[in-house]
Motif scaffolding. Structure first.
Motif, PDB file in Angstrom:
ATOM      1  N   ALA A   1       0.867  -1.193   0.000  1.00 44.74           N
ATOM      2  CA  ALA A   1       0.000   0.000   0.000  1.00 44.74           C
ATOM      3  C   ALA A   1       0.897   1.234   0.000  1.00 44.74           C
ATOM      4  CB  ALA A   1      -0.903   0.002   1.227  1.00 44.74           C
ATOM      5  N   SER A   2       0.891   1.973  -1.109  1.00 42.64           N
ATOM      6  CA  SER A   2       1.642   3.237  -1.151  1.00 42.64           C
ATOM      7  C   SER A   2       0.650   4.370  -0.951  1.00 42.64           C
ATOM      8  CB  SER A   2       2.338   3.386  -2.497  1.00 42.64           C
ATOM      9  OG  SER A   2       1.359   3.500  -3.510  1.00 42.64           O
ATOM     10  N   LEU A   3       1.171   5.532  -0.554  1.00 42.08           N
ATOM     11  CA  LEU A   3       0.290   6.689  -0.356  1.00 42.08           C
ATOM     12  C   LEU A   3      -0.448   7.024  -1.651  1.00 42.08           C
ATOM     13  CD1 LEU A   3      -0.751   8.946   1.462  1.00 42.08           C
ATOM     14  CD2 LEU A   3       1.194  10.336   0.730  1.00 42.08           C
ATOM     15  N   ALA A   4       0.271   6.969  -2.781  1.00 41.91           N
ATOM     16  CA  ALA A   4      -0.363   7.331  -4.057  1.00 41.91           C
ATOM     17  C   ALA A   4      -1.552   6.410  -4.342  1.00 41.91           C
ATOM     18  CB  ALA A   4       0.657   7.248  -5.187  1.00 41.91           C
ATOM     19  N   ARG A   5      -1.376   5.120  -4.086  1.00 39.11           N
ATOM     20  CA  ARG A   5      -2.477   4.176  -4.355  1.00 39.11           C
ATOM     21  C   ARG A   5      -3.641   4.391  -3.396  1.00 39.11           C
ATOM     22  NH1 ARG A   5       1.203  -1.186  -5.518  1.00 39.11           N
ATOM     23  NH2 ARG A   5       1.030  -1.139  -7.773  1.00 39.11           N
ATOM     24  N   VAL A   6      -3.342   4.654  -2.143  1.00 39.42           N
ATOM     25  CA  VAL A   6      -4.428   4.843  -1.170  1.00 39.42           C
ATOM     26  C   VAL A   6      -5.163   6.155  -1.465  1.00 39.42           C
ATOM     27  CG1 VAL A   6      -4.939   5.219   1.282  1.00 39.42           C
ATOM     28  CG2 VAL A   6      -3.395   3.374   0.599  1.00 39.42           C
ATOM     29  N   GLU A   7      -4.420   7.195  -1.841  1.00 38.15           N
ATOM     30  CA  GLU A   7      -5.097   8.461  -2.183  1.00 38.15           C
ATOM     31  C   GLU A   7      -5.976   8.284  -3.424  1.00 38.15           C
ATOM     32  OE1 GLU A   7      -1.896  11.334  -2.121  1.00 38.15           O
ATOM     33  OE2 GLU A   7      -2.609  12.051  -0.156  1.00 38.15           O
ATOM     34  N   ARG A   8      -5.490   7.486  -4.362  1.00 37.05           N
ATOM     35  CA  ARG A   8      -6.307   7.238  -5.555  1.00 37.05           C
ATOM     36  C   ARG A   8      -7.586   6.487  -5.169  1.00 37.05           C
ATOM     37  NH1 ARG A   8      -4.366   3.218 -10.035  1.00 37.05           N
ATOM     38  NH2 ARG A   8      -5.937   1.916  -9.057  1.00 37.05           N
ATOM     39  N   ALA A   9      -7.430   5.499  -4.299  1.00 38.50           N
ATOM     40  CA  ALA A   9      -8.616   4.746  -3.840  1.00 38.50           C
ATOM     41  C   ALA A   9      -9.610   5.693  -3.158  1.00 38.50           C
ATOM     42  CB  ALA A   9      -8.188   3.642  -2.870  1.00 38.50           C
ATOM     43  N   TRP A  10      -9.098   6.606  -2.344  1.00 37.88           N
ATOM     44  CA  TRP A  10      -9.965   7.552  -1.613  1.00 37.88           C
ATOM     45  C   TRP A  10     -10.719   8.439  -2.608  1.00 37.88           C
ATOM     46  CZ3 TRP A  10     -11.076   6.820   3.281  1.00 37.88           C
ATOM     47  CH2 TRP A  10     -11.592   7.841   4.075  1.00 37.88           C
ATOM     48  N   ARG A  11     -10.007   8.901  -3.662  1.00 40.93           N
ATOM     49  CA  ARG A  11     -10.657   9.739  -4.693  1.00 40.93           C
ATOM     50  C   ARG A  11     -11.718   8.932  -5.440  1.00 40.93           C
ATOM     51  NH1 ARG A  11      -5.391  11.430  -5.714  1.00 40.93           N
ATOM     52  NH2 ARG A  11      -5.202  10.074  -7.543  1.00 40.93           N
ATOM     53  N   GLU A  12     -11.384   7.682  -5.758  1.00 45.18           N
ATOM     54  CA  GLU A  12     -12.340   6.849  -6.493  1.00 45.18           C
ATOM     55  C   GLU A  12     -13.571   6.538  -5.631  1.00 45.18           C
ATOM     56  OE1 GLU A  12      -9.357   4.754  -9.724  1.00 45.18           O
ATOM     57  OE2 GLU A  12     -10.016   3.553  -8.022  1.00 45.18           O
ATOM     58  N   LEU A  13     -13.341   6.300  -4.339  1.00 50.47           N
ATOM     59  CA  LEU A  13     -14.482   6.063  -3.441  1.00 50.47           C
ATOM     60  C   LEU A  13     -15.401   7.284  -3.406  1.00 50.47           C
ATOM     61  CD1 LEU A  13     -12.796   4.260  -0.384  1.00 50.47           C
ATOM     62  CD2 LEU A  13     -14.484   3.292  -1.959  1.00 50.47           C
TER      63      LEU A  13
ATOM     64  N   VAL B   1     -12.896  -6.959  -1.324  1.00 48.59           N
ATOM     65  CA  VAL B   1     -11.454  -6.749  -1.517  1.00 48.59           C
ATOM     66  C   VAL B   1     -11.226  -5.674  -2.571  1.00 48.59           C
ATOM     67  CG1 VAL B   1      -9.275  -7.834  -2.219  1.00 48.59           C
ATOM     68  CG2 VAL B   1     -10.922  -9.113  -0.826  1.00 48.59           C
ATOM     69  N   TRP B   2     -10.449  -4.674  -2.199  1.00 50.98           N
ATOM     70  CA  TRP B   2     -10.086  -3.581  -3.105  1.00 50.98           C
ATOM     71  C   TRP B   2      -8.787  -3.982  -3.816  1.00 50.98           C
ATOM     72  CZ3 TRP B   2     -12.452   1.137  -4.210  1.00 50.98           C
ATOM     73  CH2 TRP B   2     -11.697   2.031  -4.970  1.00 50.98           C
ATOM     74  N   ASP B   3      -8.901  -4.274  -5.104  1.00 52.95           N
ATOM     75  CA  ASP B   3      -7.710  -4.628  -5.888  1.00 52.95           C
ATOM     76  C   ASP B   3      -7.100  -3.335  -6.436  1.00 52.95           C
ATOM     77  OD1 ASP B   3      -5.827  -5.411  -7.723  1.00 52.95           O
ATOM     78  OD2 ASP B   3      -7.032  -7.036  -8.572  1.00 52.95           O
ATOM     79  N   TYR B   4      -5.960  -2.955  -5.837  1.00 56.05           N
ATOM     80  CA  TYR B   4      -5.385  -1.634  -6.153  1.00 56.05           C
ATOM     81  C   TYR B   4      -4.830  -1.550  -7.580  1.00 56.05           C
ATOM     82  CZ  TYR B   4      -1.377  -4.259  -4.331  1.00 56.05           C
ATOM     83  OH  TYR B   4      -0.424  -5.224  -4.087  1.00 56.05           O
ATOM     84  N   GLU B   5      -4.799  -2.674  -8.290  1.00 55.89           N
ATOM     85  CA  GLU B   5      -4.342  -2.639  -9.692  1.00 55.89           C
ATOM     86  C   GLU B   5      -5.492  -2.239 -10.634  1.00 55.89           C
ATOM     87  OE1 GLU B   5      -1.271  -3.316 -10.408  1.00 55.89           O
ATOM     88  OE2 GLU B   5      -0.470  -4.793  -8.996  1.00 55.89           O
ATOM     89  N   LEU B   6      -6.731  -2.287 -10.125  1.00 50.68           N
ATOM     90  CA  LEU B   6      -7.898  -2.087 -11.005  1.00 50.68           C
ATOM     91  C   LEU B   6      -8.607  -0.764 -10.705  1.00 50.68           C
ATOM     92  CD1 LEU B   6      -9.461  -5.675 -10.717  1.00 50.68           C
ATOM     93  CD2 LEU B   6      -8.028  -4.778 -12.573  1.00 50.68           C
ATOM     94  N   PRO B   7      -9.237  -0.153 -11.742  1.00 54.91           N
ATOM     95  CA  PRO B   7     -10.053   1.025 -11.483  1.00 54.91           C
ATOM     96  C   PRO B   7     -11.162   0.677 -10.495  1.00 54.91           C
ATOM     97  CG  PRO B   7      -9.859   0.596 -13.860  1.00 54.91           C
ATOM     98  CD  PRO B   7      -9.241  -0.561 -13.160  1.00 54.91           C
ATOM     99  N   MET B   8     -11.442   1.584  -9.592  1.00 55.02           N
ATOM    100  CA  MET B   8     -12.461   1.380  -8.540  1.00 55.02           C
ATOM    101  C   MET B   8     -12.214   0.100  -7.746  1.00 55.02           C
ATOM    102  SD  MET B   8     -14.481   3.895  -8.280  1.00 55.02           S
ATOM    103  CE  MET B   8     -15.833   3.296  -7.328  1.00 55.02           C
ATOM    104  N   GLY B   9     -10.955  -0.304  -7.683  1.00 55.84           N
ATOM    105  CA  GLY B   9     -10.630  -1.505  -6.921  1.00 55.84           C
ATOM    106  C   GLY B   9     -11.274  -2.762  -7.462  1.00 55.84           C
ATOM    107  N   GLY B  10     -11.838  -2.667  -8.688  1.00 55.84           N
ATOM    108  CA  GLY B  10     -12.525  -3.824  -9.274  1.00 55.84           C
ATOM    109  C   GLY B  10     -13.910  -4.038  -8.673  1.00 55.84           C
ATOM    110  N   LEU B  11     -14.450  -3.034  -7.971  1.00 55.07           N
ATOM    111  CA  LEU B  11     -15.740  -3.209  -7.276  1.00 55.07           C
ATOM    112  C   LEU B  11     -16.813  -2.320  -7.894  1.00 55.07           C
ATOM    113  CD1 LEU B  11     -14.263  -3.132  -3.666  1.00 55.07           C
ATOM    114  CD2 LEU B  11     -15.193  -5.150  -4.829  1.00 55.07           C
TER     115      LEU B  11
END
Ligand code: 13P
Ligand code: SF4
Length: 365
Positions: free
Chosen positions: A108-120, A198-208
């Motif tokens: 989990a990198s900051l960039a990936r978590v921030e992207r997940a937060w924006r997508e959420l 499960v949030w797959d950080y390789e996929l847009p919207m975590g694949g969800l």
């Protein structure tokens, strides 16, 4: 500090016995200026020099309470960062080998978590509805992320209390980086598996899908510990066929299936305590890192307890293993010469925000 640093190459060829003797001398000379903290996964040649040993929670408390000028952390990088964040500004945290990271923390990198937060934020309002929870096995900038977004840190000891606190703040949790700790803890709290996504950080919207996220209680980051992921339910079945009376105990970084088949699940400190309090003559299958299991086997054989390692193949934490007596001696003899090597210093802004999330955890647990 201005003296010339003694190079690590001068220590590489030393044997462990000579290192042990010189480490003891350096510790005596540094006295109360120094404290050495050792995680349970450290190899014996290093572990024996620790002033305090423990799991991640216990060691973070020791770091916060220490008066020593130098806190030498025999563990991995995120642990030394926590020591730096929780100690006073004039104290110094040192990691004997900078290569001692944690492969799970790196997932989990900051960039990936921030992207997940924006997508959420495109499907729900995370600032109002999602508490971010990071396992202590994560970089300081992720703890800072949790600090500034109303979130918190957890360890394997207090994950349940932390999740309970998190649900009192907001309806859902984003849990990173270890999906297994998140799943095992939430399930034991009574949350159904279909509400743990499960949030797959390789996929847009975590694949969800938006529907899955709407229904979810816990959004689990797709991270894992490669050491604990080696354990398998089949290994438990095979062992119990041979020893039906045996007890099984696992770390919650192990998979859901392994934890479901275990009699006890808990942190390294919990594993040690449970076996220590068990009946003489009892037999244990243990699903956690090999250095600790080998130490338990030796320690408890005198009480007639049998301790077995869960996996048929060797699985040590290769990054914990990076700390060797040669590196420990290298940092201590440099301190004696007035040289500071391998200091771990978290940038002040990250440290301030990470401390918020760590203090919330220390209050909750
Ligand atoms: P605990 O010591 O908190 O149980 O954690 C185990 C671990 O994997 C540390 O990296
Ligand atoms: Fe990271 Fe797993 Fe090693 Fe712990 S045992 S430091 S979680 S890789």
């Amino acid at each position: 500090m201005i003296a010339t640093e003694i190079a690590i190459q001068e220590f590489s060829a030393l044997d462990d016995d000579e290192c042990a003797q010189r480490i003891a001398e350096a510790k005596a000379a540094l006295g109360e200026q120094l404290v050495i903290l050792g995680h349970h996964y450290q190899r014996d040649e290093v572990f024996q020099h620790a002033d305090f040993s423990g799991d991640s929670l216990k060691l973070s408390r020791k770091a916060a309470a220490s008066a020593a000028e130098y806190i030498v952390f025999c563990g991995v990088h995120f642990m030394a960062e926590v020591a730096d964040i929780l100690s006073r500004p004039e104290q110094v945290a040192i990691l004997p080998d900078l290569g001692a990271g944690c492969s799970m923390a790196d997932m989990a990198s900051l960039a990936r978590v921030e992207r997940a937060w924006r997508e959420l934020a495109t499907v729900l309002d995370p600032e109002q509805t999602v508490t971010p929870v990071t396992y202590i096995n994560s970089a300081a900038d992720l703890k800072a992320f949790c600090g500034r977004h109303g979130g918190i840190v957890c360890t394997s000891t207090n994950a349940r209390q932390v999740l309970e606190w998190s649900f009192r703040q907001r309806d859902k949790v984003l849990f990173f980086p270890d999906q297994h700790l998140g799943r095992n803890t939430a399930y034991r709290m009574g949350i159904d598996l279909d509400r743990l996504v499960v949030w797959d950080y390789e996929l847009p919207m975590g694949g969800l899908s938006a529907e899955q996220l709407d229904k979810a209680k816990v959004i689990l980051w797709k991270g894992y510990c490669s050491v604990h992921q080696m354990f398998a339910p089949q290994q438990i079945d095979d062992f119990l066929r041979r020893y039906p009376q045996a007890k099984v105990i696992s770390h919650p970084e192990a998979s859901f299936e392994v934890c479901q088949k275990s009699d006890y699940v808990g942190s390294t400190e919990y594993i040690i305590k449970t076996i220590a309090e068990a009946e003489p003559g009892s037999r244990w299958l243990v699903g956690t890192e090999l250095n600790l299991v080998n130490r338990l086997r030796k320690q408890f054989s005198v009480e007639g307890k049998s301790v077995h390692f869960m996996s048929p193949t060797v699985c040590m934490c290769s990054t914990m293993f990076r700390i060797d007596p040669q590196h420990l001696l290298w940092v201590l003899e440099n301190l004696l010469e007035g040289n500071l090597v391998n200091q771990i210093k978290v940038p002040p802004k990250d440290a301030r925000q990470a401390r918020l999330a760590l203090d919330r955890m220390l209050q909750v647990s």
